[in-house]
Design a protein around this motif. Sequence first.
Motif, mmCIF file in Angstrom:
data_model
loop_
_atom_site.group_PDB
_atom_site.id
_atom_site.type_symbol
_atom_site.label_atom_id
_atom_site.label_comp_id
_atom_site.label_asym_id
_atom_site.label_seq_id
_atom_site.Cartn_x
_atom_site.Cartn_y
_atom_site.Cartn_z
ATOM 1 N N GLN A 117 28.544 36.556 46.576
ATOM 2 C CA GLN A 117 29.781 35.844 46.449
ATOM 3 C C GLN A 117 30.589 36.228 45.100
ATOM 4 O O GLN A 117 31.743 36.049 45.085
ATOM 5 C CB GLN A 117 29.649 34.473 46.680
ATOM 6 N N PHE A 118 29.828 36.920 44.250
ATOM 7 C CA PHE A 118 30.415 37.569 42.972
ATOM 8 C C PHE A 118 30.748 38.775 42.706
ATOM 9 O O PHE A 118 31.291 39.509 41.565
ATOM 10 C CB PHE A 118 29.541 37.007 41.735
ATOM 11 N N LEU A 119 30.631 39.620 43.934
ATOM 12 C CA LEU A 119 31.085 40.919 44.043
ATOM 13 C C LEU A 119 32.025 41.343 44.914
ATOM 14 O O LEU A 119 32.317 40.743 45.833
ATOM 15 C CB LEU A 119 29.610 41.815 44.216
ATOM 16 N N THR A 120 32.898 42.305 44.455
ATOM 17 C CA THR A 120 33.889 42.804 45.173
ATOM 18 C C THR A 120 34.288 44.232 45.109
ATOM 19 O O THR A 120 33.653 44.787 44.127
ATOM 20 C CB THR A 120 35.384 42.213 44.907
ATOM 21 N N SER A 121 34.549 44.955 46.252
ATOM 22 C CA SER A 121 34.733 46.321 46.242
ATOM 23 C C SER A 121 36.204 46.773 45.438
ATOM 24 O O SER A 121 36.539 47.793 45.150
ATOM 25 C CB SER A 121 34.706 46.898 47.489
ATOM 26 N N ASP A 122 37.085 45.700 45.127
ATOM 27 C CA ASP A 122 38.301 45.864 44.780
ATOM 28 C C ASP A 122 38.239 46.103 43.210
ATOM 29 O O ASP A 122 37.723 45.089 42.517
ATOM 30 C CB ASP A 122 39.329 44.631 45.180
ATOM 31 N N ALA A 123 38.802 47.038 42.630
ATOM 32 C CA ALA A 123 38.569 47.340 41.132
ATOM 33 C C ALA A 123 39.560 46.377 40.556
ATOM 34 O O ALA A 123 40.676 45.787 40.948
ATOM 35 C CB ALA A 123 39.061 48.709 40.939
ATOM 36 N N PRO A 124 38.857 45.948 39.357
ATOM 37 C CA PRO A 124 39.807 44.708 38.672
ATOM 38 C C PRO A 124 41.239 45.357 38.106
ATOM 39 O O PRO A 124 41.492 46.515 37.933
ATOM 40 C CB PRO A 124 39.051 44.317 37.429
#
Length: 148
Positions: free
Chosen positions: A141-148
């Motif tokens: 839930q704290f990870l995403t593939s979208d770069a910040p």
Amino acid sequence: MIRLGLLMLVTLLGVFMTLDRFGQGDLRTERRPEPATRASAATDAGAPSLTAPAQRFPGPPLEPSPEYAGATPEAAQVVPADGPVLYVTADRVNMRAGAGTDNPVVASLTGGSAVQALGPTGGEWVQVQTAEGRQGFVSAQFLTSDAP
């Protein structure tokens, strides 16, 4: 009874007169060390150091423990960079030794940190590796593939 009261009064008067005569000034101020003067980095830039550099004394040469006397050290295991890169979405996230909050914390990741997924990313926990090579599990839930 009156004599006792007069004797106490004279004794107290004598004590106060003695303190008034010899107790001038604050005796504690004479015992206090003077505060150290601090120079800012700007005023001290370029000035020679007033302290001697710390000396390093080498210890004896390292020897392997008896059970590893003939062995050579193994190379560090490097995981190939073939997993997807994921980014931490929260301000600070704990990376744990196993999948679940009952496992000990291995490292703390800050928001926007890039990690490499080492396993499947569809579950509740994802096994990841940091840029420094530390491995652990982070809640999905704290990870995403979208770069910040």
